[in-house]
Enzyme design. Sequence first.
Site, PDB file in Angstrom:
ATOM      1  N   GLY A 663       0.836  -1.055   0.013  1.00 45.87           N
ATOM      2  CA  GLY A 663       0.283  -0.335   0.355  1.00 45.87           C
ATOM      3  C   GLY A 663       0.698   1.371   0.146  1.00 45.87           C
ATOM      4  N   HIS A 664       0.169   2.170  -0.649  1.00 53.75           N
ATOM      5  CA  HIS A 664       0.463   3.405  -0.118  1.00 53.75           C
ATOM      6  C   HIS A 664      -0.093   4.654   0.416  1.00 53.75           C
ATOM      7  CE1 HIS A 664       4.098   2.179  -4.133  1.00 53.75           C
ATOM      8  NE2 HIS A 664       2.770   2.397  -4.405  1.00 53.75           N
ATOM      9  N   GLY A 665      -0.155   6.010   1.615  1.00 55.29           N
ATOM     10  CA  GLY A 665      -0.451   6.499   1.991  1.00 55.29           C
ATOM     11  C   GLY A 665       0.597   8.032   2.359  1.00 55.29           C
ATOM     12  N   GLY A 668       3.735   7.841   3.283  1.00 53.84           N
ATOM     13  CA  GLY A 668       4.958   6.720   2.977  1.00 53.84           C
ATOM     14  C   GLY A 668       4.217   5.192   2.011  1.00 53.84           C
ATOM     15  N   THR A 669       5.161   4.937   1.695  1.00 49.01           N
ATOM     16  CA  THR A 669       5.185   2.992   0.874  1.00 49.01           C
ATOM     17  C   THR A 669       5.009   1.827   2.384  1.00 49.01           C
ATOM     18  OG1 THR A 669       6.020   3.921  -0.700  1.00 49.01           O
ATOM     19  CG2 THR A 669       5.541   1.789  -1.122  1.00 49.01           C
ATOM     20  N   VAL A 670       4.153   1.013   2.513  1.00 53.07           N
ATOM     21  CA  VAL A 670       4.176   0.456   3.236  1.00 53.07           C
ATOM     22  C   VAL A 670       4.713  -1.100   2.390  1.00 53.07           C
ATOM     23  CG1 VAL A 670       2.996  -1.069   4.627  1.00 53.07           C
ATOM     24  CG2 VAL A 670       2.334   0.885   4.307  1.00 53.07           C
ATOM     25  N   LYS A 684       6.830   0.679   7.028  1.00 56.60           N
ATOM     26  CA  LYS A 684       6.560   1.954   6.080  1.00 56.60           C
ATOM     27  C   LYS A 684       8.132   2.750   5.861  1.00 56.60           C
ATOM     28  CE  LYS A 684       2.682   4.225   6.973  1.00 56.60           C
ATOM     29  NZ  LYS A 684       1.489   5.311   7.701  1.00 56.60           N
ATOM     30  N   ASP A 788      -4.326  12.829  12.907  1.00 52.22           N
ATOM     31  CA  ASP A 788      -4.799  11.825  11.299  1.00 52.22           C
ATOM     32  C   ASP A 788      -6.034  10.929  11.282  1.00 52.22           C
ATOM     33  OD1 ASP A 788      -4.998  12.896   8.416  1.00 52.22           O
ATOM     34  OD2 ASP A 788      -2.732  12.248   8.352  1.00 52.22           O
TER      35      ASP A 788
END
Length: 966
Positions: A663-665, A668-670, A684, A788
Amino acid sequence: MRLKNFPFFVLFFFFCFNSNQSWGLMSSNQQPQFFKLMKNSLFGDALSTWNVYDVGTNYCNFTGVRCDGQGLVTDLDLSGLSLSGIFPDGVCSYFPNLRVLRLSHNHLNKSSSFLNTIPNCSLLRDLNMSSVYLKGTLPDFSQMKSLRVIDMSWNHFTGSFPLSIFNLTDLEYLNFNENPELDLWTLPDSVSKLTKLTHMLLMTCMLHGNIPRSIGNLTSLVDLELSGNFLSGEIPKEIGNLSNLRQLELYYNYHLTGSIPEEIGNLKNLTDIDISVSRLTGSIPDSICSLPNLRVLQLYNNSLTGEIPKSLGNSKTLKILSLYDNYLTGELPPNLGSSSPMIALDVSENRLSGPLPAHVCKSGKLLYFLVLQNRFTGSIPETYGSCKTLIRFRVASNRLVGTIPQGVMSLPHVSIIDLAYNSLSGPIPNAIGNAWNLSELFMQSNRISGVIPHELSHSTNLVKLDLSNNQLSGPIPSEVGRLRKLNLLVLQGNHLDSSIPDSLSNLKSLNVLDLSSNLLTGRIPENLSELLPTSINFSSNRLSGPIPVSLIRGGLVESFSDNPNLCIPPTAGSSDLKFPMCQEPHGKKKLSSIWAILVSVFILVLGVIMFYLRQRMSKNRAVIEQDETLASSFFSYDVKSFHRISFDQREILESLVDKNIVGHGGSGTVYRVELKSGEVVAVKKLWSQSNKDSASEDKMHLNKELKTEVETLGSIRHKNIVKLFSYFSSLDCSLLVYEYMPNGNLWDALHKGFVHLEWRTRHQIAVGVAQGLAYLHHDLSPPIIHRDIKSTNILLDVNYQPKVADFGIAKVLQARGKDSTTTVMAGTYGYLAPEYAYSSKATIKCDVYSFGVVLMELITGKKPVDSCFGENKNIVNWVSTKIDTKEGLIETLDKRLSESSKADMINALRVAIRCTSRTPTIRPTMNEVVQLLIDATPQGGPDMTSKPTTKIKDSIVSDHLTQTRL
């Protein structure tokens, strides 16, 4: 003439007499049939003595049955007999003389239809169906002119409220509390007809609109409860006409506005007032504080201003005063509690000043004293040492000075003493050893001096101890090792000297140990490595000797920085640039030289073999070169571990390849990384600095800020907060190693159709997230604001238990300038609280708002921002347009969920609406949200807590006092 008509009168009387006898005989003959119906359809031990098949049975002797002189049943009281099954229809067809029907606190079939025949009971005076949990619509009660008492509380009735009740002019007791599935309805002006009414209990039954002024005509009222509804507008001054009123409960009507009517002060019999969690403004009327019988005054979570009237100090009856979370100023009445039996006082989160009242516990009954986050000055009164009944004493975040009274530290029943963030001085009293029930002691950020008394070890129930940022000196008492329940020990920022006692290794429950910024000397005990899980900080001391190998391998080397005499033992197998290698004795050096030669030979042979293999496997050269790059880059990383987990840091770096991306958030990227041990972790990789030309000094500053945040996160221990195992940092990249959540995040579960979440699971998720946030807000000092909260930051484990992630990271990433899905501030559009968008100042109430949006996602199944809401609409605005009608409420619910969940979902929606109020002060705290959601647990769900009492009694205090100031 009279004699002539006499035979006709005799004949008429004889006919009527026989008719009554015949009717009574007929009714009497019908009664056995209904007892047989009840015996066959109801189940419970209480009916085991009912012998309904014996012809000679006297039914009037049955449990709960009463008859008149003719043997006709007048009372049927089966309350609290734990009966189940179906109550038969047509009770008054068999018992035409019935005056009393009570079936409360049983477990009758929810779909029973008998209630529809109840209006035929024209003589009925007392009808009690409380806590039977019946479903369906309510009948028209207009024909029941004899009704005096009607109690339909704690059921699941749907449809319209029977307004015909307000035409029953003989009614004395009306209770429809806790019927949250009714349609929205308004209290009619015709309520004024109920002039004999003494109790009007309409709590949480979907009331909305204004309180009618005609309510002032109900001069017989003793108890008026309209709490937990959607009432709006101002409180009518006509309430001041209710001269017999003793209890006024209007709390949790967050659209009530205006000031508190002065006229309430006319109600000389009033004992309890609760108008909390609303939008009231203005000052507290002096007339109310002068009421001669006032026991409970709760006005918390409003926007009240001005001073607390001095007349309150003259009260001889006041027991509970809860005014927290307002804008009150001035001083507390100096004689508060000197004449009254005070049980609880909470005036926290105001702007109060001046001295603390000296005689608040003169009665010897005070349980709770909470004055956090004000501007109180002066010293803690010595008289508080006589408050032997105190359970919680919290005076943190004020401007208090002077020494701590011996008596306060030896209170026998106190569980929490919170003196943090003041200017208190002097030593810690030795009397602390007498506080046997003490579980949490917070004294950080004062000017406390002297030594840590060894008597502290007698408080064996201590769980949290924070004495940081004071002027304590001397050694750490070895007796501290007796505090076996301790999970937080923070002594940072003092002048403690001598060595670290070995006995600290006995603290097996310890999660946080911070001894940094002291004058500690000597070696670090090797046995401290036995503490699991571990968050250790021994930095900025004068420690010497080797760092225990297990702590080095656990990635905790940074925790020992600024101790120039520490070293890395040779047995660690590696060195750290921040610490030199420990010097070995001469004999060991010779042996080490031999080993060095052998190792060199081995490496040489291994190198030859590797060279040969590389020649034969040229097709894998690119992979090997990548490995070498990773290996070299590894040494440029700072590594910080927070939990014991078996992995080689190189394993992590080698696994950061595209095929492992899950995943991407916004942050960052996981990556999903499976370790050699078989354990799976999530890594992450935070977005790197976007401006490549930024000065190295700026990068270092940002990384230091991020590291500070991450170290705080790593110390967190809560079942609903994702566990952070480790942190890797360099100037160009930062990695966070988390526990892996196999069911992904809540956003995907709700909006991508990967899985169907039933309401019970969604409710479980909501409660878990709320508990995690409540921990961050209320159990940590200072509180942590997430900033957040959104469904992508809520991860789901194998059992769909939620874990909150990424808290505290957002504000640092905003400074890095890379968070693509956030606004100028930390946070995500659709979840941002309105005031945060305007002021950029984050508070815990911003988190509450964001949680409310997530809760709406769970209830509606919709995204926070969706085209289906129309132009410039989000989920909060959309829901607000739907709640005025029952149909609108139903329309908001996720259509994918079963019909049977609707009522429970509406209960939760009411919580979400409160959380997303535009006024921050109206929003509940997260601790209150937890309680509200637990109260809204789906029927048949786990018994997570007992139901809260709807009235304040002598033996209890408000939810806030008992649950939120932890």
